[in-house]
Scaffold this motif. Structure first.
Motif, PDB file in Angstrom:
ATOM      1  N   ALA A 109     -54.256 -74.108  34.322  1.00  0.00           N
ATOM      2  CA  ALA A 109     -53.887 -74.438  35.566  1.00  0.00           C
ATOM      3  C   ALA A 109     -54.964 -73.674  36.344  1.00  0.00           C
ATOM      4  O   ALA A 109     -55.319 -72.498  35.967  1.00  0.00           O
ATOM      5  CB  ALA A 109     -52.522 -73.759  35.966  1.00  0.00           C
TER       6      ALA A 109
ATOM      7  N   ARG B   2     -55.712 -71.731  39.709  1.00  0.00           N
ATOM      8  CA  ARG B   2     -54.986 -71.017  40.632  1.00  0.00           C
ATOM      9  C   ARG B   2     -55.771 -70.613  42.104  1.00  0.00           C
ATOM     10  O   ARG B   2     -55.310 -70.700  42.915  1.00  0.00           O
ATOM     11  CB  ARG B   2     -54.442 -69.762  40.135  1.00  0.00           C
TER      12      ARG B   2
ATOM     13  N   ASP C 102     -52.087 -75.144  39.710  1.00  0.00           N
ATOM     14  CA  ASP C 102     -50.969 -74.505  39.727  1.00  0.00           C
ATOM     15  C   ASP C 102     -49.867 -74.825  40.703  1.00  0.00           C
ATOM     16  O   ASP C 102     -50.494 -75.071  41.985  1.00  0.00           O
ATOM     17  CB  ASP C 102     -51.155 -72.763  39.836  1.00  0.00           C
TER      18      ASP C 102
END
Length: 127
Positions: free
Chosen positions: A20, A22, A50
């Protein structure tokens, strides 16, 4: 990551699979990859972000996008964000304003990116 030229713009595309994305540190990784590949535009699939990215109050989206802008990179977040937008008026406004400008775009499909870049070429540098 893949690099291609779309309507004369060198585009770095982040793969669908991977950890992910972020915030700022991940943005700097993309900056480094973009510079290495001489890309001026970064495409990030929605699935790589995310889920907290879409909660504007935590600052992740702002930090991520600002890092790219600071290095004069443009970015397109590509994919379906309708569930996130439906849940947040602030996000809906942010997406609308981003899409009006040329630095950060939220687009549903890669074809939309191609169309927008083609429109810029047709409009010329003064647009």
């Amino acid at each position: 990551m893949t690099v291609e030229e779309i309507h004369g713009v060198r585009v770095l595309t982040v793969p669908e699979a991977g950890p992910a994305i972020r915030g700022g540190a991940d943005a700097l990784d993309l900056v480094a990859a973009s510079f290495e590949q001489q890309a001026e535009f970064v495409v990030v699939p929605v699935g790589r972000l995310d889920p907290e990215f879409f909660t504007l109050s935590n600052g992740l989206a702002g930090e991520f996008l600002q890092k790219l802008v600071n290095y004069r990179l443009r970015v397109a977040i590509v994919g379906d964000i309708s569930a996130h937008v439906a849940a947040s008026n602030a996000l809906r406004d942010f997406v609308r304003e981003s899409n009006r400008r040329g630095q950060n775009w939220f687009l549903a499909t890669p074809a939309e990116l191609s169309d927008r870049l083609a429109g810029e070429v047709e409009a010329g540098p003064e647009a």
